[in-house]
Write a protein that holds these residues in place. Sequence first.
Motif, PDB file in Angstrom:
ATOM      1  N   VAL A 304       0.859  -1.180   0.000  1.00 36.68           N
ATOM      2  CA  VAL A 304       0.000   0.000   0.000  1.00 36.68           C
ATOM      3  C   VAL A 304       0.897   1.232   0.000  1.00 36.68           C
ATOM      4  N   LEU A 305       0.631   2.159  -0.913  1.00 41.95           N
ATOM      5  CA  LEU A 305       1.448   3.372  -1.051  1.00 41.95           C
ATOM      6  C   LEU A 305       0.667   4.571  -0.517  1.00 41.95           C
ATOM      7  N   VAL A 306       1.307   5.286   0.418  1.00 38.61           N
ATOM      8  CA  VAL A 306       0.703   6.474   1.009  1.00 38.61           C
ATOM      9  C   VAL A 306       1.616   7.661   0.736  1.00 38.61           C
ATOM     10  N   ILE A 307       1.061   8.719   0.134  1.00 33.71           N
ATOM     11  CA  ILE A 307       1.845   9.918  -0.176  1.00 33.71           C
ATOM     12  C   ILE A 307       1.157  11.117   0.453  1.00 33.71           C
ATOM     13  N   ASN A 308       1.944  11.880   1.205  1.00 37.62           N
ATOM     14  CA  ASN A 308       1.425  13.066   1.890  1.00 37.62           C
ATOM     15  C   ASN A 308       0.234  12.682   2.767  1.00 37.62           C
ATOM     16  N   ASN A 309       0.376  11.485   3.420  1.00 39.38           N
ATOM     17  CA  ASN A 309      -0.618  10.957   4.366  1.00 39.38           C
ATOM     18  C   ASN A 309      -1.947  10.581   3.719  1.00 39.38           C
ATOM     19  N   MET A 311      -3.627   7.587   1.042  1.00 36.86           N
ATOM     20  CA  MET A 311      -3.383   6.385   0.259  1.00 36.86           C
ATOM     21  C   MET A 311      -3.659   6.661  -1.216  1.00 36.86           C
ATOM     22  N   VAL A 312      -2.716   6.299  -2.063  1.00 40.13           N
ATOM     23  CA  VAL A 312      -2.869   6.585  -3.488  1.00 40.13           C
ATOM     24  C   VAL A 312      -2.890   5.323  -4.340  1.00 40.13           C
ATOM     25  N   ALA A 313      -2.387   4.208  -3.814  1.00 38.01           N
ATOM     26  CA  ALA A 313      -2.367   2.979  -4.619  1.00 38.01           C
ATOM     27  C   ALA A 313      -2.137   1.768  -3.724  1.00 38.01           C
ATOM     28  N   ALA A 314      -2.583   0.616  -4.224  1.00 37.38           N
ATOM     29  CA  ALA A 314      -2.322  -0.656  -3.545  1.00 37.38           C
ATOM     30  C   ALA A 314      -2.148  -1.728  -4.602  1.00 37.38           C
ATOM     31  N   ALA A 315      -1.240  -2.642  -4.346  1.00 31.57           N
ATOM     32  CA  ALA A 315      -0.961  -3.702  -5.324  1.00 31.57           C
ATOM     33  C   ALA A 315      -0.694  -5.012  -4.595  1.00 31.57           C
ATOM     34  N   ARG A 316      -1.117  -6.100  -5.213  1.00 34.41           N
ATOM     35  CA  ARG A 316      -0.747  -7.428  -4.727  1.00 34.41           C
ATOM     36  C   ARG A 316       0.494  -7.859  -5.480  1.00 34.41           C
ATOM     37  N   ALA A 410      -3.668   2.590   7.001  1.00 33.76           N
ATOM     38  CA  ALA A 410      -2.450   2.887   6.253  1.00 33.76           C
ATOM     39  C   ALA A 410      -2.054   4.352   6.405  1.00 33.76           C
ATOM     40  N   GLU A 411      -3.032   5.236   6.356  1.00 30.83           N
ATOM     41  CA  GLU A 411      -2.742   6.670   6.500  1.00 30.83           C
ATOM     42  C   GLU A 411      -2.283   6.993   7.918  1.00 30.83           C
ATOM     43  N   ARG A 412      -2.821   6.268   8.915  1.00 33.42           N
ATOM     44  CA  ARG A 412      -2.339   6.421  10.302  1.00 33.42           C
ATOM     45  C   ARG A 412      -0.883   5.995  10.406  1.00 33.42           C
ATOM     46  N   ILE A 413      -0.571   4.865   9.757  1.00 28.19           N
ATOM     47  CA  ILE A 413       0.811   4.346   9.822  1.00 28.19           C
ATOM     48  C   ILE A 413       1.790   5.371   9.280  1.00 28.19           C
ATOM     49  N   SER A 414       1.450   6.014   8.155  1.00 27.57           N
ATOM     50  CA  SER A 414       2.372   6.995   7.568  1.00 27.57           C
ATOM     51  C   SER A 414       2.635   8.140   8.531  1.00 27.57           C
ATOM     52  N   LYS A 415       1.613   8.507   9.319  1.00 27.10           N
ATOM     53  CA  LYS A 415       1.796   9.592  10.293  1.00 27.10           C
ATOM     54  C   LYS A 415       2.545   9.112  11.529  1.00 27.10           C
ATOM     55  N   ILE A 416       2.265   7.875  11.938  1.00 25.47           N
ATOM     56  CA  ILE A 416       2.965   7.331  13.110  1.00 25.47           C
ATOM     57  C   ILE A 416       4.471   7.262  12.850  1.00 25.47           C
ATOM     58  N   GLY A 418       5.964   8.837  10.283  1.00 26.25           N
ATOM     59  CA  GLY A 418       6.365  10.193   9.902  1.00 26.25           C
ATOM     60  C   GLY A 418       6.866  10.333   8.484  1.00 26.25           C
ATOM     61  N   LEU A 419       6.505   9.373   7.613  1.00 33.26           N
ATOM     62  CA  LEU A 419       6.993   9.406   6.242  1.00 33.26           C
ATOM     63  C   LEU A 419       6.026  10.139   5.322  1.00 33.26           C
ATOM     64  N   ASP A 420       6.583  11.023   4.473  1.00 33.16           N
ATOM     65  CA  ASP A 420       5.739  11.692   3.485  1.00 33.16           C
ATOM     66  C   ASP A 420       5.446  10.785   2.292  1.00 33.16           C
ATOM     67  N   VAL A 421       6.383   9.893   1.960  1.00 36.27           N
ATOM     68  CA  VAL A 421       6.173   8.871   0.927  1.00 36.27           C
ATOM     69  C   VAL A 421       6.427   7.528   1.610  1.00 36.27           C
ATOM     70  N   CYS A 422       5.386   6.741   1.736  1.00 36.54           N
ATOM     71  CA  CYS A 422       5.438   5.582   2.635  1.00 36.54           C
ATOM     72  C   CYS A 422       4.911   4.338   1.933  1.00 36.54           C
ATOM     73  N   GLY A 423       5.710   3.275   1.927  1.00 36.46           N
ATOM     74  CA  GLY A 423       5.287   1.997   1.377  1.00 36.46           C
ATOM     75  C   GLY A 423       5.030   1.011   2.512  1.00 36.46           C
ATOM     76  N   ILE A 424       3.831   0.475   2.581  1.00 29.24           N
ATOM     77  CA  ILE A 424       3.445  -0.406   3.682  1.00 29.24           C
ATOM     78  C   ILE A 424       3.231  -1.808   3.138  1.00 29.24           C
ATOM     79  N   ASP A 425       3.999  -2.768   3.662  1.00 29.46           N
ATOM     80  CA  ASP A 425       3.883  -4.164   3.236  1.00 29.46           C
ATOM     81  C   ASP A 425       2.932  -4.893   4.175  1.00 29.46           C
ATOM     82  N   ILE A 426       1.924  -5.523   3.591  1.00 26.62           N
ATOM     83  CA  ILE A 426       0.893  -6.228   4.358  1.00 26.62           C
ATOM     84  C   ILE A 426       0.795  -7.661   3.863  1.00 26.62           C
ATOM     85  N   MET A 427       0.727  -8.586   4.816  1.00 27.46           N
ATOM     86  CA  MET A 427       0.457  -9.978   4.472  1.00 27.46           C
ATOM     87  C   MET A 427      -0.961 -10.293   4.936  1.00 27.46           C
ATOM     88  N   ALA A 428      -1.818 -10.658   4.001  1.00 21.91           N
ATOM     89  CA  ALA A 428      -3.214 -10.933   4.337  1.00 21.91           C
ATOM     90  C   ALA A 428      -3.856 -11.737   3.212  1.00 21.91           C
TER      91      ALA A 428
END
Length: 875
Positions: A304-309, A311-316, A410-416, A418-428
């Motif tokens: 999941v990609l979060v930019i400027n807090n 979410m802008v995209a998600a990919a498997r 995801a948007e909370r994670i980017s703020k926690i 503190g990244l302006d451009v944040c890639g979040i890896d999720i297993m689900a």
Amino acid sequence: MKIEKIQALRGPNIWSIRRKKLIQMRLDLEEMENFPTNKIEGFRERIEKLIPSLFTHRCSEGVEGGFFHRVEKGTWMGHVIEHIALEIQTLAGMDVGFGRTRETKTPGIYNVVFNYIEENAGIYAAEESVKIAEALIKGEEYDLNACIHRLKEIRERVRLGPSTGSIVEEAVSRKIPWIRLGTNSLVQLGYGVNQQRFQATITGKTSSIAVDIACNKELTKRMLHDAAIPVPTGDLVVDEEDLNHVIKKIGYPIVLKPLDGNHGKGSSINVNDWEAAKIGLEHAQKYSRKVIVEKYITGYDFRVLVINNKMVAAARRVPAHVVGDGELNLQQLIDKENKDPRRGYGHENVLTEILIDKDTTELLDKLHYTLETVPHKGEVVYLKSTANLSTGGTSIDVTDMVHPENITMAERISKIIGLDVCGIDIMAENLTQPLKESGGAIIEVNAAPGFRMHLAPSEGLPRNVAAPVVDMLYPPGKPFTIPIIAVTGTNGKTTTTRLISHIVKSNGYRVGFTTSDGIYIQNTMLSKGDTTGPLSAEFILKDPTVEFAVLETARGGILRSGLGFSQCDIGVLTNIEEDHLGMNDIHNLKDLTRVKRVVLDSVKKNGWSILNADNEYSMKIINDLDSNVAIFSMNENNPHIVKFAKEGKITCVYEEGFVTIKKGDWKIRIGKAKDFPITMEGKAKFMIENVLAASLASYLYGFGIEDISNSLRTFIPSAQLTPGRLNVFKFKSFKVLIDFAHNPSGYEAIEDYLKNVEATKKIGIISGVGDRRDNDIRECGKIAGRMFDHIIIRNEKHLRGRTEDEINGLIIDGMQASGRDVSYEIIPKEIEALKHAMGMAEEGTFITALSDVISNAIDLVQEYQARELLEDDKI
């Protein structure tokens, strides 16, 4: 055939304003000038066989196959080489299509010009295209595949990565200029104080603390856990004892990954036994002493990609794999998969070729498979332990399927973090359910996440994830550039540049400017020398303190590399006179005009081009410009001025002793020319011309009349402020003038000034410039003969292919043609010539040194001045 020179043009140039990236190869066809393609037996058949894709080149015929038709009818080898250079780049994944081949005035020598995307690859294509043509002429074998592969290697080594490149492309689409800083992925967007920098997907706004947190996977995991965000259970280990303890606590299967790792390096997943766990620990510790051991979460790998807090995209993400058909073995299946046209070398295509490496063999070993194993029909065999696209993985866009609760998380994670451009890896199992329901977990948080999987997924909608990055760096209303005034012409460029810079500085801007003597910010010289080329312009535009740029732009830099900027707000053309002709294929004033107008062609459509109405060749281009046009003249009744007045347009004129802005028939007087020190009390007419140009540029930018007038009154010419521009030094009994005049029009300007100077004797120190035409050197000698009573001929430091006697002879020929009986002597060294002139000076003598080494001459004269003052003090 022989390559004489290869130049990489990087900005607007004489071939194209829009196509900035061009290779210009000067090619001597030698004996091939006598052999067009229709006179080379079998050439058409050989080139079509070697490069059949050239069929798509329409050439001047305008249809497919047009180029081959030209080859059959007969065309010269320079034209053929142009098309080969374009096509081999295209075959290597760099799609280019613009080319020009033009014969120079020297028979058999051509300028071959074509697009490039990566400069080093373009240069290689130039060199190799000549070799290919020579092989085709001789009927020799040529390994085109090796050439294409080499071009791909060069491209991958020097190109921007896909993430960086996407942000640059988005910026370019918005007309935001960019500069690559160094050879890596560090890029500057915008100019001066309005620049923004980024590297890969780390921006100048990215918190270094946030990056440190993201790189420390244990700290990231703890912070997320404390914020009630699901993460896998596990702990940090440093040895086998720790590893055994954690495994007993969480059980198999497990994941091992280095604490400070990235891009899946050193990771082992789905580990189910102690031996494999020990191997995984050893592998991870190659990258970090501390290793994270976590419970392996089953499911799919999502990013999941979060930019400027937001979410802008998600990919498997799916690791590189093949699917068995019950017939082909693994090696054959991999080869088949790599033939997919979507796969390519490096980052050239949506997908990357699958390469067999240690990770592949280890995965196959666990299955007790080899590359000769034939998988069952429908069996999925994974070839990589991670799903990175760079190792052959694929991606499926799932942006529109993400549950709102997961988006909020995801948007909370980017703020926690503190990244302006944040890639979040999720297993689900999926992202359509909240993670707390699907049993998924956050595996990692990444700084500098890659964009490729979102920009070009192998399945689903591509997402322009670069756009929100540019939106963040340049929100609506934020400027991305700074005002740029570019000054070009034959004479007067430096003084006009300095005058405009002084006006700009006086109006509160921090100004950066380039001249033929150095680079300045405010009035501090930061680099000495002739700094009128693109690198010097870039120096100013890269400086984060500069608010306004005024750039002297000379012909040499334009011909060598193009302009150092894409567009300017105002372009000033002082004049076009005979100088530097006969060099670099510039043989006449028409050729020179073509070079100088590059600056005016780069002016923004709503900007201003400023032309000298008294200069014939300047006015020849007035109707060809896309910008607004204003003109200046020393004569209010100049026909062009009169025409502009009738049309209600803006001009600047010298009338009744005043420098005046005219808007139609209305007059706005800036002030009396004699009150502006640079004009030498109104005696230096060529300096008044410079004042007109500078005043008009300043007025059109928006500075007030009073502000312009006050600035001109406070611009005091001196050896420090305007070195080599009408510098007059006063001694008790004589005066010395030092000026950079070095061509006939410059000499005429000095002659005009000296007519207003009273002197008992006028002594001139002159030299001929070795790389000028004979007629130019003679003409300078002729003008010198008219304006001086005695002449000292010295030699320029660099004779540039001439002998001293040859140059001096031309000067003396000119002096004798002046119609005056002028005495002269030859003193080769400039310093000795100056000393001699000052030593022979009588009461009222006026010495004029037309010098090419300004600093040396000024230093000597100032030394003599100081000595005279010291002697006076003793008296």
